[in-house]
Design an enzyme around this catalytic site. Structure first.
Site, PDB file in Angstrom:
ATOM      1  N   LYS A  93       0.858  -1.186   0.000  1.00  0.00           N
ATOM      2  CA  LYS A  93       0.000   0.000   0.000  1.00  0.00           C
ATOM      3  C   LYS A  93       0.890   1.231   0.000  1.00  0.00           C
ATOM      4  O   LYS A  93       2.013   1.213   0.537  1.00  0.00           O
ATOM      5  CB  LYS A  93      -0.892   0.031   1.250  1.00  0.00           C
ATOM      6  CG  LYS A  93      -2.170   0.824   1.070  1.00  0.00           C
ATOM      7  CD  LYS A  93      -3.227   0.070   0.288  1.00  0.00           C
ATOM      8  CE  LYS A  93      -4.565   0.793   0.292  1.00  0.00           C
ATOM      9  NZ  LYS A  93      -5.635  -0.022  -0.294  1.00  0.00           N
ATOM     10  N   LYS A 196     -17.453   6.664  -3.504  1.00  0.00           N
ATOM     11  CA  LYS A 196     -17.056   5.866  -4.659  1.00  0.00           C
ATOM     12  C   LYS A 196     -17.645   4.451  -4.642  1.00  0.00           C
ATOM     13  O   LYS A 196     -18.112   3.954  -5.661  1.00  0.00           O
ATOM     14  CB  LYS A 196     -15.527   5.784  -4.722  1.00  0.00           C
ATOM     15  CG  LYS A 196     -14.872   7.061  -5.180  1.00  0.00           C
ATOM     16  CD  LYS A 196     -13.371   7.086  -4.914  1.00  0.00           C
ATOM     17  CE  LYS A 196     -12.625   5.978  -5.572  1.00  0.00           C
ATOM     18  NZ  LYS A 196     -11.150   6.124  -5.413  1.00  0.00           N
ATOM     19  N   GLY A 198     -19.814   3.185  -1.841  1.00  0.00           N
ATOM     20  CA  GLY A 198     -21.103   3.131  -1.159  1.00  0.00           C
ATOM     21  C   GLY A 198     -22.302   3.371  -2.062  1.00  0.00           C
ATOM     22  O   GLY A 198     -23.341   2.712  -1.911  1.00  0.00           O
ATOM     23  N   HIS A 199     -22.182   4.278  -3.025  1.00  0.00           N
ATOM     24  CA  HIS A 199     -23.358   4.561  -3.851  1.00  0.00           C
ATOM     25  C   HIS A 199     -23.663   3.402  -4.799  1.00  0.00           C
ATOM     26  O   HIS A 199     -24.822   3.144  -5.128  1.00  0.00           O
ATOM     27  CB  HIS A 199     -23.196   5.888  -4.606  1.00  0.00           C
ATOM     28  CG  HIS A 199     -22.431   5.824  -5.885  1.00  0.00           C
ATOM     29  ND1 HIS A 199     -21.062   5.877  -5.919  1.00  0.00           N
ATOM     30  CD2 HIS A 199     -22.843   5.727  -7.176  1.00  0.00           C
ATOM     31  CE1 HIS A 199     -20.656   5.831  -7.188  1.00  0.00           C
ATOM     32  NE2 HIS A 199     -21.720   5.720  -7.958  1.00  0.00           N
TER      33      HIS A 199
END
Length: 369
Positions: A93, A196, A198-199
């Site tokens: 990461k 980004k 969640g919807h």
């Protein structure tokens, strides 16, 4: 430009890196380009299964130490996520330190791409919080090891689509395990964070007949969904209100990590926690607190693996249907973790860790490491 292996950090970071069970990282590098203002940390936790794969987070951290610790935690999580997703990738990461709305520039992203390239393929990057497909297109101008690019630039596009799909599969598995039926029809699901990922998750839930309640720190994100689905979605003021909502069946943390802590868990009304956010458990022991309260926890790094499945596939010539088929298997993997947890008498998070660690250990043994 040069990549500098970390040689001097505070005791807190060094303790995490070298002297705790949460450490064990193979390599951590600090990256700085004064001309563009770039300050970044790239952490490689494991390459036992293959090149480390994980996104780049662009965030205004309270301190540089906090940024390094976040990179360490996120990289470790990626090792486990990639192992359980069945990918031939280890975990890594990166974090870029600063407010992306202020600091992000083409010059900065190009400089970052040069640092990624300098690692020679040991690290493959992609999007994360604060970085987007267009950003990866710029980074890819300086490195072949950038995924999550636009289709116009040979990439797979937005990985949040399959991330949300995978979380939805994890929710279906949770429903199957707890209620004997994989449907979410009639279940009240609270989604904290409707950006980004969640919807997209909200769309799956509505299609399956769930009752959806949402919240987000960005009012415009909430309003976008309310406008699109008038009368079908309700909103609450904040996460504090959501976790206390009467009749909540499933809580889906889909923003930043640390959503489950000593304050949240005792008041959580949901019977299931299954969301897209990384590192939802604020500290070791929270998974036991959830189990003690009878709350089923679907490990975050298992259910949110759809995105990494997508970006990994991009390295081999992206095929959406192939990726979706792989992401659908998150349902079976989640059920297997619940079964292992029950048979071993441990929380699901611990069961997931055991399965992932077994795969990594077998890979190291096969390579004589």
């Amino acid at each position: 430009m040069g990549v500098t292996t970390v040689t001097e950090m505070t005791d807190g970071v060094l303790h995490t890196l070298f002297r705790t069970e949460q450490g064990g990282h193979e390599q951590v590098v600090l990256c700085q380009d004064r001309a563009s203002g770039l300050k970044a940390v790239i952490a490689l936790h494991s390459t036992a299964l293959g090149p480390a794969l994980g996104g780049t987070r662009f965030h205004a951290y309270a301190s540089d130490e906090e940024a390094v610790l976040d990179a360490l935690n996120l990289a470790r999580g990626m090792s486990y996520k990639n192992a359980l997703a069945g990918l031939d990738h280890g975990g890594g990461k990166a974090v870029i330190i600063g407010d992306p709305d202020v600091l992000k520039s083409e010059e900065l992203l190009l400089a970052y791409g040069r640092f990624v390239e300098s690692l020679g393929g040991r690290y493959v990057t992609a999007c994360d919080v604060g970085t987007y497909v267009a950003d990866m297109d710029v980074v890819a101008r300086e490195t072949r090891w950038a995924t999550g690019r636009s289709p116009e630039n040979g990439g797979a596009g937005d990985s949040s689509v399959l991330t949300a799909f995978g979380v939805f599969q994890g929710m279906r598995a949770s429903a199957q395990h707890l209620w004997g039926d994989p449907t979410l029809r009639g279940r009240k699901v609270g989604v904290a964070g409707v950006g980004k990922v969640g919807h997209h998750l909200v769309e799956h839930l509505l299609e399956d007949g769930a009752e959806v309640v949402i919240t987000d720190v960005r009012a415009e994100s909430v309003q976008r969904i309310l406008d699109k689905h008038p009368g079908k979605v309700t909103a609450v003021a904040d996460t504090e209100a959501l976790i206390r909502l009467a009749g909540l069946d499933i809580y889906a943390p889909c923003a930043l990590g640390g959503a489950l802590d000593d304050v949240t868990v005792p008041v959580l009304t949901a019977k299931v926690v299954c969301g897209a956010a990384n590192n939802q458990l604020a500290h070791p022991g929270v998974e036991k607190d959830l189990a003690d309260r009878g709350i089923l926890y679907a490990p975050d790094y298992v259910v949110n693996a759809g995105g990494v499945i997508q970006v990994a596939d991009e390295l081999h010539g992206f095929d959406f249907d192939r990726c979706k088929t792989k992401a659908t298997k998150i349902f079976d993997t989640t059920l297997a973790i619940f079964a292992r947890a029950k048979s071993d008498g441990i929380p699901p998070a611990a069961a997931a860790d055991r399965i992932a660690e077994q795969r990594m250990a077998e890979a190291r043994a096969a390579r004589g490491l």
